[in-house]
Design a protein around this motif. Structure first.
Motif, PDB file in Angstrom:
ATOM      1  N   PHE A  99       0.793  -1.227   0.000  1.00 40.82           N
ATOM      2  CA  PHE A  99       0.000   0.000   0.000  1.00 40.82           C
ATOM      3  C   PHE A  99       0.825   1.277   0.000  1.00 40.82           C
ATOM      4  O   PHE A  99       0.281   2.363  -0.133  1.00 40.82           O
ATOM      5  CB  PHE A  99      -0.953   0.008   1.207  1.00 40.82           C
ATOM      6  CG  PHE A  99      -1.890  -1.157   1.210  1.00 40.82           C
ATOM      7  CD1 PHE A  99      -2.918  -1.250   0.288  1.00 40.82           C
ATOM      8  CD2 PHE A  99      -1.727  -2.194   2.115  1.00 40.82           C
ATOM      9  CE1 PHE A  99      -3.776  -2.332   0.272  1.00 40.82           C
ATOM     10  CE2 PHE A  99      -2.584  -3.289   2.116  1.00 40.82           C
ATOM     11  CZ  PHE A  99      -3.611  -3.355   1.189  1.00 40.82           C
ATOM     12  N   GLY A 100       2.131   1.152   0.159  1.00 35.33           N
ATOM     13  CA  GLY A 100       2.995   2.325   0.160  1.00 35.33           C
ATOM     14  C   GLY A 100       3.612   2.583  -1.201  1.00 35.33           C
ATOM     15  O   GLY A 100       3.230   3.507  -1.913  1.00 35.33           O
ATOM     16  N   VAL A 101       4.573   1.725  -1.581  1.00 35.17           N
ATOM     17  CA  VAL A 101       5.313   1.953  -2.822  1.00 35.17           C
ATOM     18  C   VAL A 101       4.939   0.963  -3.929  1.00 35.17           C
ATOM     19  O   VAL A 101       5.507   1.019  -5.021  1.00 35.17           O
ATOM     20  CB  VAL A 101       6.835   1.906  -2.565  1.00 35.17           C
ATOM     21  CG1 VAL A 101       7.253   3.068  -1.674  1.00 35.17           C
ATOM     22  CG2 VAL A 101       7.252   0.573  -1.945  1.00 35.17           C
ATOM     23  N   GLY A 102       4.006   0.057  -3.670  1.00 30.27           N
ATOM     24  CA  GLY A 102       3.567  -0.886  -4.700  1.00 30.27           C
ATOM     25  C   GLY A 102       4.680  -1.780  -5.194  1.00 30.27           C
ATOM     26  O   GLY A 102       4.785  -2.060  -6.395  1.00 30.27           O
ATOM     27  N   PHE A 103       5.500  -2.278  -4.262  1.00 32.21           N
ATOM     28  CA  PHE A 103       6.652  -3.100  -4.642  1.00 32.21           C
ATOM     29  C   PHE A 103       6.241  -4.566  -4.719  1.00 32.21           C
ATOM     30  O   PHE A 103       6.595  -5.380  -3.865  1.00 32.21           O
ATOM     31  CB  PHE A 103       7.787  -2.887  -3.632  1.00 32.21           C
ATOM     32  CG  PHE A 103       9.111  -3.454  -4.064  1.00 32.21           C
ATOM     33  CD1 PHE A 103       9.762  -2.976  -5.191  1.00 32.21           C
ATOM     34  CD2 PHE A 103       9.726  -4.459  -3.325  1.00 32.21           C
ATOM     35  CE1 PHE A 103      10.988  -3.497  -5.584  1.00 32.21           C
ATOM     36  CE2 PHE A 103      10.948  -4.984  -3.702  1.00 32.21           C
ATOM     37  CZ  PHE A 103      11.578  -4.501  -4.837  1.00 32.21           C
ATOM     38  N   PHE A 104       5.462  -4.881  -5.718  1.00 31.36           N
ATOM     39  CA  PHE A 104       5.051  -6.259  -5.983  1.00 31.36           C
ATOM     40  C   PHE A 104       4.632  -6.352  -7.435  1.00 31.36           C
ATOM     41  O   PHE A 104       4.462  -5.333  -8.116  1.00 31.36           O
ATOM     42  CB  PHE A 104       3.911  -6.699  -5.051  1.00 31.36           C
ATOM     43  CG  PHE A 104       2.634  -5.900  -5.213  1.00 31.36           C
ATOM     44  CD1 PHE A 104       1.647  -6.305  -6.107  1.00 31.36           C
ATOM     45  CD2 PHE A 104       2.417  -4.751  -4.462  1.00 31.36           C
ATOM     46  CE1 PHE A 104       0.466  -5.583  -6.256  1.00 31.36           C
ATOM     47  CE2 PHE A 104       1.248  -4.015  -4.597  1.00 31.36           C
ATOM     48  CZ  PHE A 104       0.263  -4.437  -5.501  1.00 31.36           C
ATOM     49  N   THR A 105       4.462  -7.562  -7.917  1.00 34.50           N
ATOM     50  CA  THR A 105       4.063  -7.786  -9.302  1.00 34.50           C
ATOM     51  C   THR A 105       2.557  -7.968  -9.392  1.00 34.50           C
ATOM     52  O   THR A 105       1.993  -8.842  -8.715  1.00 34.50           O
ATOM     53  CB  THR A 105       4.770  -9.026  -9.888  1.00 34.50           C
ATOM     54  OG1 THR A 105       6.181  -8.810  -9.882  1.00 34.50           O
ATOM     55  CG2 THR A 105       4.316  -9.298 -11.317  1.00 34.50           C
ATOM     56  N   LYS A 106       1.926  -7.163 -10.202  1.00 29.57           N
ATOM     57  CA  LYS A 106       0.490  -7.293 -10.429  1.00 29.57           C
ATOM     58  C   LYS A 106       0.201  -8.673 -11.043  1.00 29.57           C
ATOM     59  O   LYS A 106       0.817  -9.067 -12.036  1.00 29.57           O
ATOM     60  CB  LYS A 106       0.027  -6.190 -11.385  1.00 29.57           C
ATOM     61  CG  LYS A 106      -1.455  -5.910 -11.398  1.00 29.57           C
ATOM     62  CD  LYS A 106      -1.733  -4.671 -12.236  1.00 29.57           C
ATOM     63  CE  LYS A 106      -3.188  -4.260 -12.160  1.00 29.57           C
ATOM     64  NZ  LYS A 106      -3.430  -3.013 -12.936  1.00 29.57           N
TER      65      LYS A 106
END
Length: 263
Positions: A145-152
């Motif tokens: 929820f902060g920097v979106g550091f994941f793969t959609k």
């Protein structure tokens, strides 16, 4: 944070959700990092069946070693835990071989890294469907929820997120409470998607502690007059990543057709 009570709350939440959904347990991708170690330990403590998958794709040896040691500990302590190693390197190689050749670039590297995450998601859901398990996500609050550091539709493709309301520092607090092995507690966080040893913080340009500070600053209001140069840089990094990755957490846009066009 009341660490023991938080752990108990998550464990009960997992059990209640799975029971109400009529599911038999959980499947978790274990990478050798703190987030997946804590998530798998919490799932194990539910007493429900917990399948932990290692899914290496040209993985650094130390990541595989940490993951295996953690899984050995879990399987020794919890009769409800089982594990499998699914070597996805040949699958990945075949996938890449079918694609048109592209010149080397950062965009190509990132696209291939995200493809690794999506191959792992597909594998998790294969076993979830086979055994009526829920895919437990391993993302924390800063990443999700902060920097979106994941793969959609990669590591972001899950059924439920046990630790997504916890900051990275709080995940480490839980890790200490859960007796996660020192090798994982002390290892630099890494997503392991590039086949090398680059850390999350090298990719992000800021430490998790700095990003937590930025999230708190933004949520509570920013006084730019009292910030030093590094603090301003961290805020810029956080805000840039947060804006760029909004699409990962926002609902999928739906083109709503005006009623009069349907008549």
């Amino acid at each position: 944070m009341q660490t023991e009570k938080v752990a108990d709350h998550i464990i009960n939440w997992l059990k209640d959700y799975a029971s109400q959904a009529g599911m038999n347990g959980f499947v978790v991708g274990v990478s050798g990092g703190i987030d997946s170690a804590v998530t798998s330990a919490l799932c194990a403590k539910t007493g429900m069946r917990t399948l932990c998958l290692e899914m290496p794709i040209y993985q650094e040896k130390n990541q595989v070693t940490r993951a295996r040691k953690h899984l050995n500990e879990l399987e020794h302590n919890f009769a409800n835990v089982s594990s499998l190693e699914i070597n996805l390197t040949p699958v990945y190689d075949n996938f890449v071989a079918t694609l048109p050749q592209e010149p080397a670039s950062e965009k190509l590297d990132l696209s291939l890294a995200n493809s690794r995450a999506r191959l792992r998601m597909t594998t998790l859901y294969y076993f979830a469907g086979l055994h009526a398990y829920l895919v437990a996500g391993t993302g924390n609050k800063i990443e999700d929820f902060g920097v979106g550091f994941f793969t959609k539709y990669g590591d972001g493709g899950v059924d439920l997120s046990p630790i997504a309301d916890l900051l990275k520092s709080e995940v480490y607090d839980l890790g200490k409470h859960l007796n996660i092995i020192d090798e994982i507690m002390l290892a630099p966080p890494t997503d392991g998607l590039f086949g090398d040893s680059r850390s999350d913080e090298e990719q992000l340009g800021a430490t998790y502690n700095e990003l937590e500070w930025a999230m708190e600053k933004i949520n509570s209001g920013i006084d730019l007059n009292n910030l030093n140069a590094r603090e301003k840089e961290v805020l810029e990094i956080y805000q840039r990543l947060n804006f760029a990755n909004k699409h990962k957490v926002a609902p999928i846009p739906v083109c709503e057709i005006p009623v009069h066009l349907k008549k």
